[in-house]
Design an enzyme around this catalytic site. Structure first.
Site, PDB file in Angstrom:
ATOM      1  N   LYS A  91       0.834  -1.207   0.000  1.00  0.00           N
ATOM      2  CA  LYS A  91       0.000   0.000   0.000  1.00  0.00           C
ATOM      3  C   LYS A  91       0.871   1.260   0.000  1.00  0.00           C
ATOM      4  O   LYS A  91       2.026   1.215   0.399  1.00  0.00           O
ATOM      5  CB  LYS A  91      -0.863   0.028   1.284  1.00  0.00           C
ATOM      6  CG  LYS A  91      -2.068  -0.874   1.238  1.00  0.00           C
ATOM      7  CD  LYS A  91      -2.619  -1.056   2.635  1.00  0.00           C
ATOM      8  CE  LYS A  91      -3.462   0.104   3.117  1.00  0.00           C
ATOM      9  NZ  LYS A  91      -4.834   0.078   2.594  1.00  0.00           N
ATOM     10  N   LEU A  92       0.240   2.376  -0.398  1.00  0.00           N
ATOM     11  CA  LEU A  92       0.904   3.654  -0.178  1.00  0.00           C
ATOM     12  C   LEU A  92       0.799   3.955   1.306  1.00  0.00           C
ATOM     13  O   LEU A  92      -0.220   3.658   1.944  1.00  0.00           O
ATOM     14  CB  LEU A  92       0.213   4.763  -0.977  1.00  0.00           C
ATOM     15  CG  LEU A  92       0.391   4.709  -2.495  1.00  0.00           C
ATOM     16  CD1 LEU A  92      -0.398   5.838  -3.155  1.00  0.00           C
ATOM     17  CD2 LEU A  92       1.860   4.770  -2.890  1.00  0.00           C
ATOM     18  N   ASN A 107      12.075   1.049   0.626  1.00  0.00           N
ATOM     19  CA  ASN A 107      11.330  -0.067   0.039  1.00  0.00           C
ATOM     20  C   ASN A 107      12.270  -0.827  -0.887  1.00  0.00           C
ATOM     21  O   ASN A 107      13.233  -0.269  -1.404  1.00  0.00           O
ATOM     22  CB  ASN A 107      10.136   0.464  -0.771  1.00  0.00           C
ATOM     23  CG  ASN A 107       9.326  -0.666  -1.392  1.00  0.00           C
ATOM     24  OD1 ASN A 107       9.021  -1.655  -0.716  1.00  0.00           O
ATOM     25  ND2 ASN A 107       8.997  -0.548  -2.659  1.00  0.00           N
ATOM     26  N   HIS A 109      12.185  -3.173  -4.402  1.00  0.00           N
ATOM     27  CA  HIS A 109      11.364  -3.512  -5.566  1.00  0.00           C
ATOM     28  C   HIS A 109      12.135  -4.529  -6.416  1.00  0.00           C
ATOM     29  O   HIS A 109      13.342  -4.350  -6.644  1.00  0.00           O
ATOM     30  CB  HIS A 109      11.076  -2.236  -6.370  1.00  0.00           C
ATOM     31  CG  HIS A 109      10.163  -2.487  -7.526  1.00  0.00           C
ATOM     32  ND1 HIS A 109       8.795  -2.610  -7.382  1.00  0.00           N
ATOM     33  CD2 HIS A 109      10.420  -2.656  -8.842  1.00  0.00           C
ATOM     34  CE1 HIS A 109       8.255  -2.840  -8.562  1.00  0.00           C
ATOM     35  NE2 HIS A 109       9.221  -2.881  -9.469  1.00  0.00           N
ATOM     36  N   ASP A 150       6.876   3.476  -5.995  1.00  0.00           N
ATOM     37  CA  ASP A 150       8.192   3.162  -6.598  1.00  0.00           C
ATOM     38  C   ASP A 150       8.921   4.370  -7.183  1.00  0.00           C
ATOM     39  O   ASP A 150       9.679   4.231  -8.135  1.00  0.00           O
ATOM     40  CB  ASP A 150       8.036   2.093  -7.704  1.00  0.00           C
ATOM     41  CG  ASP A 150       7.413   0.814  -7.179  1.00  0.00           C
ATOM     42  OD1 ASP A 150       7.685   0.463  -6.017  1.00  0.00           O
ATOM     43  OD2 ASP A 150       6.657   0.172  -7.932  1.00  0.00           O
ATOM     44  N   GLU A 179      17.832  -9.685  -3.761  1.00  0.00           N
ATOM     45  CA  GLU A 179      17.156  -8.784  -2.819  1.00  0.00           C
ATOM     46  C   GLU A 179      17.666  -9.017  -1.397  1.00  0.00           C
ATOM     47  O   GLU A 179      17.883  -8.073  -0.635  1.00  0.00           O
ATOM     48  CB  GLU A 179      15.640  -9.017  -2.856  1.00  0.00           C
ATOM     49  CG  GLU A 179      14.970  -8.579  -4.135  1.00  0.00           C
ATOM     50  CD  GLU A 179      13.460  -8.767  -4.065  1.00  0.00           C
ATOM     51  OE1 GLU A 179      12.839  -8.290  -3.109  1.00  0.00           O
ATOM     52  OE2 GLU A 179      12.908  -9.409  -4.974  1.00  0.00           O
TER      53      GLU A 179
HETATM   54  C1  GRF Z   1       9.775  -8.857  -2.792  1.00  0.00           C
HETATM   55  O1  GRF Z   1       9.942  -9.322  -4.087  1.00  0.00           O
HETATM   56  C2  GRF Z   1       9.968  -7.372  -2.756  1.00  0.00           C
HETATM   57  O2  GRF Z   1      10.816  -6.901  -3.736  1.00  0.00           O
HETATM   58  C3  GRF Z   1       8.576  -6.845  -2.983  1.00  0.00           C
HETATM   59  O3  GRF Z   1       7.732  -7.755  -2.363  1.00  0.00           O
HETATM   60  C4  GRF Z   1       8.348  -9.027  -2.297  1.00  0.00           C
HETATM   61  C5  GRF Z   1       8.296  -9.472  -0.879  1.00  0.00           C
HETATM   62  O4  GRF Z   1       8.775 -10.790  -0.729  1.00  0.00           O
HETATM   63  N1  GRF Z   1       8.446  -5.499  -2.514  1.00  0.00           N
HETATM   64  P1  GRF Z   1       9.069 -11.359   0.713  1.00  0.00           P
HETATM   65  O5  GRF Z   1       7.758 -11.320   1.490  1.00  0.00           O
HETATM   66  O6  GRF Z   1      10.090 -10.484   1.344  1.00  0.00           O
HETATM   67  O7  GRF Z   1       9.553 -12.751   0.494  1.00  0.00           O
END
Ligand code: GRF
Length: 196
Positions: A91-92, A107, A109, A150, A179
């Site tokens: 959400k925003l 955040n 992405h 984003d 990530e």
């Molecule tokens: C990730 O891919 C992140 O980039 C996005 O939401 C997903 C969350 O995955 N914002 P997790 O719950 O951390 O496994």
């Protein structure tokens, strides 16, 4: 000399696996300049919330209610956090929460912003779009959070290859591994840069 320990709040989504939250928490545990203050979830039974509890993290539930009580409760819950990391939170954020933590909300992405971002661009759709566009590389982006999806300033990006025969799921898995490394590095960069 007084050592400053930055209190990190991690906000997860209602259905989140919480894998980024867990990866962040594991790295923060080894870092004596940060502590996970709490994990905030809209649902106490979210997989990520249960995983956080299993790790011994403090978990607070703020359900998506009517906008006003939600905003007030979320702001109150985050009041003792110096930094906020969104990890699967879609959400925003309410404007008062953004204002209270200005320049201190991050955040992650799962693509190389500014491409493949914006409203509705989340989960497997991101990777489908990357493949449909014929990209040869993808990756992840950690950025500051603003009132738009984003769009905030980019803190750190990491890249990986896109294989010609990748399925969206294969690409998602490769990006997710990236990530897990990148979120902590980005957080560390801004926390160290802030100096207090
Ligand atoms: C990730 O891919 C992140 O980039 C996005 O939401 C997903 C969350 O995955 N914002 P997790 O719950 O951390 O496994």
């Amino acid at each position: 000399m007084l050592r400053i320990v930055h209190r990190i709040g991690i906000l997860i989504g209602p259905k989140g696996r919480g894998s980024n939250m867990l990866a962040l928490a594991a790295r923060i545990k080894l870092d004596d300049s940060m502590v996970v203050q709490k994990v905030v979830t809209p649902r106490s039974d979210a997989p990520g919330a249960l995983a956080a509890l299993a790790e011994g993290l403090r978990v607070e539930t703020v359900p998506y209610l009517d906008p006003v009580p939600y905003e007030q409760r979320l702001a109150a819950e985050l009041a003792d956090c110096d930094w906020v990391c969104l990890a699967g939170y879609m959400k925003l954020l309410p404007s008062s929460v953004l204002a209270a933590h200005s320049g201190r909300i991050l955040n992650i992405h799962p693509a190389l912003l500014p491409k493949f971002g914006g409203q509705g661009m989340y989960g497997i759709r991101v990777h489908e779009a990357v493949l449909a566009a014929g990209e040869t590389e993808s990756g992840c982006t950690v950025h500051f959070v603003t009132e738009e999806y984003d769009e905030g300033e980019i803190i750190l990006q990491a890249r990986c290859r896109v294989e010609i025969d990748d399925s969206p799921e294969e690409l998602a898995a490769r990006v997710l591994r990236l990530e897990h490394e990148t979120y902590y590095r980005a957080l560390k960069k801004v926390v160290d840069g802030a100096g207090n």
